[in-house]
Design a protein around this motif. Structure first.
Motif, PDB file in Angstrom:
ATOM      1  N   ALA A  92      41.802  35.262  44.145  1.00 50.06           N
ATOM      2  CA  ALA A  92      41.222  36.453  43.800  1.00 50.06           C
ATOM      3  C   ALA A  92      41.283  37.366  45.101  1.00 50.06           C
ATOM      4  O   ALA A  92      41.145  37.124  46.287  1.00 50.06           O
ATOM      5  N   THR A  93      41.152  38.750  44.812  1.00 53.16           N
ATOM      6  CA  THR A  93      41.043  39.624  46.044  1.00 53.16           C
ATOM      7  C   THR A  93      39.586  39.756  46.218  1.00 53.16           C
ATOM      8  O   THR A  93      38.870  40.184  45.584  1.00 53.16           O
ATOM      9  N   SER A  94      39.385  39.523  47.404  1.00 49.21           N
ATOM     10  CA  SER A  94      37.966  39.775  48.037  1.00 49.21           C
ATOM     11  C   SER A  94      37.550  41.055  48.295  1.00 49.21           C
ATOM     12  O   SER A  94      38.136  41.837  48.610  1.00 49.21           O
ATOM     13  N   LEU A  95      36.081  41.281  47.560  1.00 47.85           N
ATOM     14  CA  LEU A  95      35.615  42.484  47.960  1.00 47.85           C
ATOM     15  C   LEU A  95      34.251  42.443  48.687  1.00 47.85           C
ATOM     16  O   LEU A  95      33.425  43.258  48.764  1.00 47.85           O
ATOM     17  N   THR A  96      34.256  41.397  49.706  1.00 48.09           N
ATOM     18  CA  THR A  96      33.299  41.298  50.417  1.00 48.09           C
ATOM     19  C   THR A  96      33.070  42.248  51.589  1.00 48.09           C
ATOM     20  O   THR A  96      31.974  42.272  52.118  1.00 48.09           O
ATOM     21  N   GLY A  97      34.065  43.081  51.782  1.00 48.24           N
ATOM     22  CA  GLY A  97      33.994  43.991  52.848  1.00 48.24           C
ATOM     23  C   GLY A  97      33.026  45.125  52.602  1.00 48.24           C
ATOM     24  O   GLY A  97      32.462  45.918  53.410  1.00 48.24           O
ATOM     25  N   ARG A  98      32.583  45.176  51.436  1.00 52.91           N
ATOM     26  CA  ARG A  98      31.805  46.337  50.809  1.00 52.91           C
ATOM     27  C   ARG A  98      30.002  45.860  50.878  1.00 52.91           C
ATOM     28  O   ARG A  98      29.228  46.641  50.587  1.00 52.91           O
ATOM     29  N   PHE A  99      30.100  44.394  51.162  1.00 51.82           N
ATOM     30  CA  PHE A  99      28.763  43.874  51.173  1.00 51.82           C
ATOM     31  C   PHE A  99      28.438  43.290  52.533  1.00 51.82           C
ATOM     32  O   PHE A  99      29.161  43.251  53.376  1.00 51.82           O
ATOM     33  N   ASP A 114      39.898  40.384  40.012  1.00 54.49           N
ATOM     34  CA  ASP A 114      41.025  39.279  39.337  1.00 54.49           C
ATOM     35  C   ASP A 114      42.434  40.203  39.733  1.00 54.49           C
ATOM     36  O   ASP A 114      42.500  41.358  39.273  1.00 54.49           O
ATOM     37  N   PRO A 115      43.351  39.451  40.467  1.00 56.37           N
ATOM     38  CA  PRO A 115      44.568  40.214  40.524  1.00 56.37           C
ATOM     39  C   PRO A 115      45.226  40.558  39.646  1.00 56.37           C
ATOM     40  O   PRO A 115      46.352  41.385  39.557  1.00 56.37           O
ATOM     41  N   ASP A 116      45.095  39.833  38.321  1.00 60.32           N
ATOM     42  CA  ASP A 116      45.934  40.133  37.133  1.00 60.32           C
ATOM     43  C   ASP A 116      45.717  41.205  36.319  1.00 60.32           C
ATOM     44  O   ASP A 116      46.301  41.922  35.868  1.00 60.32           O
ATOM     45  N   THR A 117      44.403  41.332  36.251  1.00 65.24           N
ATOM     46  CA  THR A 117      43.649  42.445  35.294  1.00 65.24           C
ATOM     47  C   THR A 117      42.944  43.539  36.279  1.00 65.24           C
ATOM     48  O   THR A 117      42.427  44.324  35.407  1.00 65.24           O
ATOM     49  N   SER A 118      42.783  43.269  37.514  1.00 66.27           N
ATOM     50  CA  SER A 118      42.089  44.228  38.212  1.00 66.27           C
ATOM     51  C   SER A 118      40.499  44.312  37.912  1.00 66.27           C
ATOM     52  O   SER A 118      39.746  45.342  38.279  1.00 66.27           O
ATOM     53  N   GLN A 119      39.852  43.345  37.266  1.00 67.92           N
ATOM     54  CA  GLN A 119      38.510  43.474  36.636  1.00 67.92           C
ATOM     55  C   GLN A 119      37.799  43.002  37.916  1.00 67.92           C
ATOM     56  O   GLN A 119      37.922  42.012  38.530  1.00 67.92           O
TER      57      GLN A 119
END
Length: 579
Positions: A92-99, A114-119
Motif C-alpha cells: 500500500a502507498t503510505s500516507l503517514t507523511g500527513r500525520f 490502495d494502489p489498485d483503487t486509490s481508496q
C-alpha cells in the motif's frame, strides 16, 4: 483491497458509521473473548481499567492466549470491519507523511492508500479508540474507511516508513571539536531538538519492546543500540544533535550531576512514554571518548503473570506447582543477569498472592508492582540492605518472603534461618546451573545441616528467542545437513527429524525471532541430594544424581523446544551447553 482482505464484510456493504461502531464497545468485545475461553474473568477485571498506548484493546490482547493475528481476526469479526494482512500493508502507498509519527505510534494507526483503487484507508488495531479515528477524519478531510490489522503488523509497517535513508546505520553523530562548558551543555540539553530526540528514542524503545538502551561515544560519533529479545540492535538518531547534550538530557531526567563526567553515576527516573508508565534506571560510565550510558526500561504494566506462560515443560510446571503448596522452606531461582529470574519470581508471587497470606519482598529495584504485596527497595545509603530488611521482615509476621538476590554471607544466613522458622522464602542466586547453587551457598558459609533442612528446590533458567511465527520455515534433517553442520548429530538429531529455522520478515524486523521464552531445569532436594549436601559434594555429582532421578536440564528442555519449532537449535546452543 476488500477482495484481498475482507472475510467479515461483503464488498457491497457500506462501512458502519462511527456512532454505530461504538454501540458495541470494548466491554462487549471482552465479554465475547471470555465466553470463547480466550480471556479469564480475572484478567478482564484486571485489564478493564488499563489502557496501553491509549488503547484498551491492546491491554486486553496481552491478557489473552491469542496470537496477534488471531486477536485481529476476532476484532474484525466482532466489530464487522474488513481485516487486512501484512502483505497489503507492504504494497500500500503510505500516507503517514500527513500525520505526526508520534500520533501514529501512540494510536497504532497506519494511514495508507490502495494502489489498485486509490481508496484511502486508516488501518487500526483498536476500532474503539475514538480519538484516533476522529483525528484521522480531520487530517484526511472527511469520513475514513477503517480496516483492522494486528498490532504487530501496524508497528512493523510504521517502523518501515520511519527509516530515513539519510541516516547511517552506525549512527555517525559528529562530536564538536571544542569542549562544551557545563552551562552551555545544560542549555543544549533543555533545548527542543534534544528533548525531542530523547523522547523519540524512548518511544521507539517502548515500541520495539526493548529492555535496555545503550549509548556509547565513539571517536567519530555516538552509537545507540537497543536490546530487543536479549540481542542488541542499532538504531538511529537525528544527525543535528550534539552527543554530549543527549547524555546530559538523560542525566537531568535521572537526577544526576551533569558537571561530573569523570566518575560513574547511577540514577533513576519515572516517565510517561507513549501513554505507558515507565521506570528507568540509568548508569553512566566515563570512557576514552566521553560518557557512556545504559538505560534499563521497566514498564509498570506488563500484562498478566501466569506460570503457564513462562515456558515450563509440563512435568517441570507440575513440580513447581507442588512446591508452591509447601508451608515453609527455600526456593531458589538461578541464572545470569537478564535470564528472567525476577519475572519467574514475580509470577510465583502472583500465584501465591491471596488474602490468606502476607507477602513481603525486598528487591533492587522493584521491577513488578504486585497489588496486595508489600514491596520494598534496597537503599544501602541509609542502611537498608537485603540482610537488614530480612531481619525486619521476621517481625512483620509474614507467610512468604521474597529476597531479590543472595549476594553475601549475611543475607544467605538470615534467609536460611527465615526458611527454618516457618516461612516460605523465594530468592535468586547467580550460578550457571541449578546444581551449582548448592556449592555456592556452602561457600557463602551456610552450614550443610541447615541447607539440608531448609532448601526445597532450585530452578535454573535461561531465555531463548522465539522463532517468528510468520516467517519461520520447517526443514527435514538430512545426511547432507548433518555433514554440513555436525552440531545436529552431536545433540541427537537424526536424518528424518524436523527443525524450524529463522527466516526474515517485517514482523520480526528481519531477525527471524520475536519474543522470548524460558528453558528450565528444576532440581528437587530429595533425600539422596541431602546426603550429597552433607558430604559437600560438588555440582557435577549433584547434577549426575539429579539426572539419574529424571531431572531435565536446561539444554535438554531447549532441545525439545527446538524440535517443537518454538526456537532454533542455534538459539539453544547460544544460551545453554550440553553437559
Amino acid at each position: 483491497m476488500l477482495s484481498i482482505a475482507t472475510k467479515t464484510a461483503r464488498a457491497g456493504d457500506d462501512q458502519p458509521s462511527l456512532p454505530a461502531t461504538f454501540q458495541a464497545g470494548w466491554l462487549d468485545f471482552a465479554g465475547q473473548l471470555v465466553r470463547r475461553g480466550h480471556l479469564s474473568v480475572q484478567s478482564m477485571a484486571t485489564t478493564g481499567a488499563v489502557t496501553e498506548n491509549g488503547s484498551r484493546l491492546l491491554a486486553i490482547w496481552k491478557a489473552t492466549d491469542l496470537s496477534a493475528d488471531e486477536f485481529a481476526n476476532e476484532t474484525a469479526q466482532f466489530f464487522r470491519y474488513p481485516r487486512i494482512d501484512s502483505a497489503f500493508l507492504a504494497r500500500a502507498t503510505s500516507l503517514t507523511g500527513r500525520f505526526s509519527q508520534k500520533f501514529l505510534r501512540e494510536n497504532a494507526a497506519y494511514p495508507c492508500q490502495d494502489p489498485d483503487t486509490s481508496q484511502s484507508w486508516l488501518i487500526v488495531g483498536d476500532p474503539t479508540h475514538r480519538t484516533a479515528l476522529k483525528a484521522a477524519e480531520l487530517v484526511l478531510g472527511g469520513p475514513v474507511q477503517i480496516a483492522i490489522a494486528s498490532f504487530e503488523d501496524i508497528t512493523a509497517a510504521l517502523a518501515e516508513v520511519e527509516v530515513d535513508p539519510a541516516l547511517s546505520p552506525v549512527l555517525p553523530v559528529p562530536f564538536e571539536d571544542r569542549p562544551v562548558d557545563v552551562e552551555n551543555l545544560r542549555d543544549l540539553a533543555s533545548g527542543a531538538p534534544v528533548v525531542r530526540a530523547v523522547n523519540d528514542l524512548l518511544e521507539k524503545a517502548v515500541e520495539l519492546r526493548a529492555t535496555d538502551i545503550h549509548l556509547e561515544p565513539l571517536g567519530t560519533g555516538l552509537s545507540i543500540r537497543l536490546r530487543v529479545d536479549g540481542v542488541l540492535r542499532s538504531t538511529s538518531l537525528s544527525a543535528d544533535v550534539v552527543p554530549q547534550a543527549i547524555i546530559s538530557r538523560i542525566k537531568i531526567l535521572s537526577g544526576l550531576n551533569i558537571a561530573e563526567r569523570r566518575l560513574p553515576q547511577d540514577g533513576a527516573a519515572h516517565l510517561r512514554v507513549a501513554h505507558a508508565e515507565l521506570d528507568i534506571r540509568v548508569a553512566t560510565m566515563p570512557t576514552e571518548h566521553g560518557e557512556a550510558a545504559v538505560l534499563r526500561l521497566l514498564p509498570k504494566e506488563r500484562g498478566t503473570l501466569q506460570i503457564a506462560k513462562l515456558g515450563f515443560a509440563d512435568h517441570d510446571r507440575a513440580k513447581v506447582q507442588e512446591l508452591l503448596q509447601l508451608p515453609h522452606g527455600m526456593l531458589i531461582v538461578t541464572g545470569p543477569t537478564g535470564s528472567g529470574k525476577t519475572t519467574t519470581l514475580a509470577t510465583i508471587l502472583t500465584q501465591l498472592n491471596d488474602t490468606t497470606r502476607k507477602i513481603l519482598t525486598i528487591e533492587d529495584p522493584v521491577e513488578y508492582e504486585i497489588r496486595g504485596v508489600c514491596q520494598s527497595q534496597v537503599n544501602p545509603g541509609i542502611g537498608l540492605t537485603f540482610a537488614s530488611a530480612l531481619r525486619s521482615f521476621l517481625r512483620q509476621d509474614p507467610d512468604v518472603i521474597m529476597v531479590g538476590e543472595i549476594r553475601d554471607r549475611e543475607t544467605a544466613s538470615v534467609a536460611i534461618h527465615a526458611a527454618l522458622t516457618g516461612h516460605l522464602v523465594l530468592t535468586t542466586l547467580h550460578t550457571e546451573t541449578a546444581a551449582a547453587a548448592i556449592p555456592r551457598l556452602l561457600d557463602l558459609g551456610v552450614e550443610p545441616f541447615l541447607l539440608q533442612s531448609s532448601l526445597r528446590a532450585v530452578i535454573g533458567q535461561r531465555l531463548v528467542r522465539l522463532l517468528c511465527e510468520r516467517c519461520k520455515s520447517r526443514h527435514e534433517i538430512t545426511k547432507a545437513l548433518i555433514e554440513e553442520d555436525p552440531r545436529y548429530s552431536a545433540v541427537g538429531f537424526e536424518p528424518g527429524d524436523h527443525v524450524c529455522l529463522a527466516q526474515s520478515c517485517e514482523r520480526c524486523s528481519g531477525t527471524g525471532y520475536r519474543g522470548r521464552t524460558g528453558v528450565f531445569e528444576v532440581l528437587e532436594i530429595t533425600s539422596d541430594v541431602r546426603k550429597l549436601i552433607a558430604s559437600r559434594a560438588d555440582a557435577h555429582d549433584i547434577l549426575a544424581l539429579a539426572r539419574s532421578s529424571g531431572m531435565t536440564t536446561m539444554f535438554e528442555d531447549g532441545l525439545v523446544k527446538s524440535k517443537q519449532g518454538i526456537t532454533s537449535l542455534s538459539e539453544v546452543l547460544r544460551v545453554a551447553t550440553a553437559d
